[in-house]
Design a protein around this motif. Structure first.
Motif, PDB file in Angstrom:
ATOM      1  N   VAL A  10       0.839  -1.206   0.000  1.00 49.54           N
ATOM      2  CA  VAL A  10       0.000   0.000   0.000  1.00 49.54           C
ATOM      3  C   VAL A  10       0.871   1.253   0.000  1.00 49.54           C
ATOM      4  O   VAL A  10       0.597   2.221  -0.702  1.00 49.54           O
ATOM      5  N   ARG A  11       1.934   1.256   0.774  1.00 52.01           N
ATOM      6  CA  ARG A  11       2.821   2.417   0.854  1.00 52.01           C
ATOM      7  C   ARG A  11       3.520   2.690  -0.486  1.00 52.01           C
ATOM      8  O   ARG A  11       3.722   3.836  -0.871  1.00 52.01           O
ATOM      9  N   ASN A  12       3.869   1.643  -1.216  1.00 54.48           N
ATOM     10  CA  ASN A  12       4.588   1.803  -2.474  1.00 54.48           C
ATOM     11  C   ASN A  12       3.666   2.043  -3.666  1.00 54.48           C
ATOM     12  O   ASN A  12       4.129   2.420  -4.737  1.00 54.48           O
ATOM     13  N   ASP A  13       2.377   1.835  -3.490  1.00 55.14           N
ATOM     14  CA  ASP A  13       1.419   2.015  -4.577  1.00 55.14           C
ATOM     15  C   ASP A  13       1.228   3.511  -4.832  1.00 55.14           C
ATOM     16  O   ASP A  13       0.960   4.277  -3.918  1.00 55.14           O
ATOM     17  N   GLU A  14       1.353   3.953  -6.082  1.00 57.48           N
ATOM     18  CA  GLU A  14       1.267   5.371  -6.414  1.00 57.48           C
ATOM     19  C   GLU A  14      -0.012   5.742  -7.160  1.00 57.48           C
ATOM     20  O   GLU A  14      -0.168   6.882  -7.589  1.00 57.48           O
ATOM     21  N   ASP A  15      -0.942   4.808  -7.317  1.00 53.75           N
ATOM     22  CA  ASP A  15      -2.183   5.125  -8.019  1.00 53.75           C
ATOM     23  C   ASP A  15      -2.988   6.198  -7.288  1.00 53.75           C
ATOM     24  O   ASP A  15      -3.590   7.060  -7.904  1.00 53.75           O
ATOM     25  N   GLY A  16      -3.012   6.179  -5.994  1.00 52.20           N
ATOM     26  CA  GLY A  16      -3.747   7.173  -5.216  1.00 52.20           C
ATOM     27  C   GLY A  16      -3.147   8.556  -5.360  1.00 52.20           C
ATOM     28  O   GLY A  16      -3.863   9.559  -5.333  1.00 52.20           O
ATOM     29  N   ALA A  17      -1.847   8.638  -5.522  1.00 51.77           N
ATOM     30  CA  ALA A  17      -1.188   9.936  -5.661  1.00 51.77           C
ATOM     31  C   ALA A  17      -1.622  10.627  -6.950  1.00 51.77           C
ATOM     32  O   ALA A  17      -1.810  11.843  -6.979  1.00 51.77           O
ATOM     33  N   VAL A  18      -1.802   9.868  -7.998  1.00 53.01           N
ATOM     34  CA  VAL A  18      -2.255  10.437  -9.270  1.00 53.01           C
ATOM     35  C   VAL A  18      -3.671  10.970  -9.113  1.00 53.01           C
ATOM     36  O   VAL A  18      -4.004  12.052  -9.594  1.00 53.01           O
ATOM     37  N   THR A  19      -4.506  10.240  -8.394  1.00 54.66           N
ATOM     38  CA  THR A  19      -5.874  10.696  -8.154  1.00 54.66           C
ATOM     39  C   THR A  19      -5.872  11.988  -7.364  1.00 54.66           C
ATOM     40  O   THR A  19      -6.623  12.918  -7.678  1.00 54.66           O
ATOM     41  N   VAL A  20      -5.048  12.072  -6.361  1.00 56.60           N
ATOM     42  CA  VAL A  20      -4.958  13.297  -5.561  1.00 56.60           C
ATOM     43  C   VAL A  20      -4.505  14.459  -6.435  1.00 56.60           C
ATOM     44  O   VAL A  20      -5.029  15.568  -6.329  1.00 56.60           O
ATOM     45  N   ASP A  21      -3.549  14.230  -7.305  1.00 54.83           N
ATOM     46  CA  ASP A  21      -3.086  15.284  -8.207  1.00 54.83           C
ATOM     47  C   ASP A  21      -4.226  15.799  -9.074  1.00 54.83           C
ATOM     48  O   ASP A  21      -4.390  17.014  -9.242  1.00 54.83           O
ATOM     49  N   TRP A  22      -5.022  14.906  -9.630  1.00 58.96           N
ATOM     50  CA  TRP A  22      -6.134  15.323 -10.482  1.00 58.96           C
ATOM     51  C   TRP A  22      -7.198  16.066  -9.685  1.00 58.96           C
ATOM     52  O   TRP A  22      -7.795  17.032 -10.174  1.00 58.96           O
ATOM     53  N   VAL A  23      -7.456  15.635  -8.467  1.00 57.86           N
ATOM     54  CA  VAL A  23      -8.446  16.319  -7.629  1.00 57.86           C
ATOM     55  C   VAL A  23      -7.978  17.730  -7.307  1.00 57.86           C
ATOM     56  O   VAL A  23      -8.760  18.686  -7.383  1.00 57.86           O
TER      57      VAL A  23
END
Length: 65
Positions: A10-23
């Protein structure tokens, strides 16, 4: 042991970071649109009022001819 593997994944997964950037980007665009609307609101209202007054006076002055 499974928990630590899951936590590392979970810590290494970066999919959530891209979502945060778009938001954040979308929120910035919405705020910028609101600022622009607030800045030009009075000018647009005045222009619409002037156009309405002109059309009203033109329509009534041509009715008698």
């Amino acid at each position: 042991m499974k928990f630590f593997k899951f936590a590392r994944k979970v810590r290494n997964d970066e999919d959530g970071a891209v979502t945060v950037d778009w938001v954040v980007l979308t929120a910035a665009i919405v705020v910028l649109g609101g600022v622009v609307m607030a800045a030009i609101k009075s000018g647009v209202v005045d222009a619409a009022s002037n156009i309405g007054n002109y059309l009203s006076s033109t329509a009534t002055s041509n009715m008698g001819k």
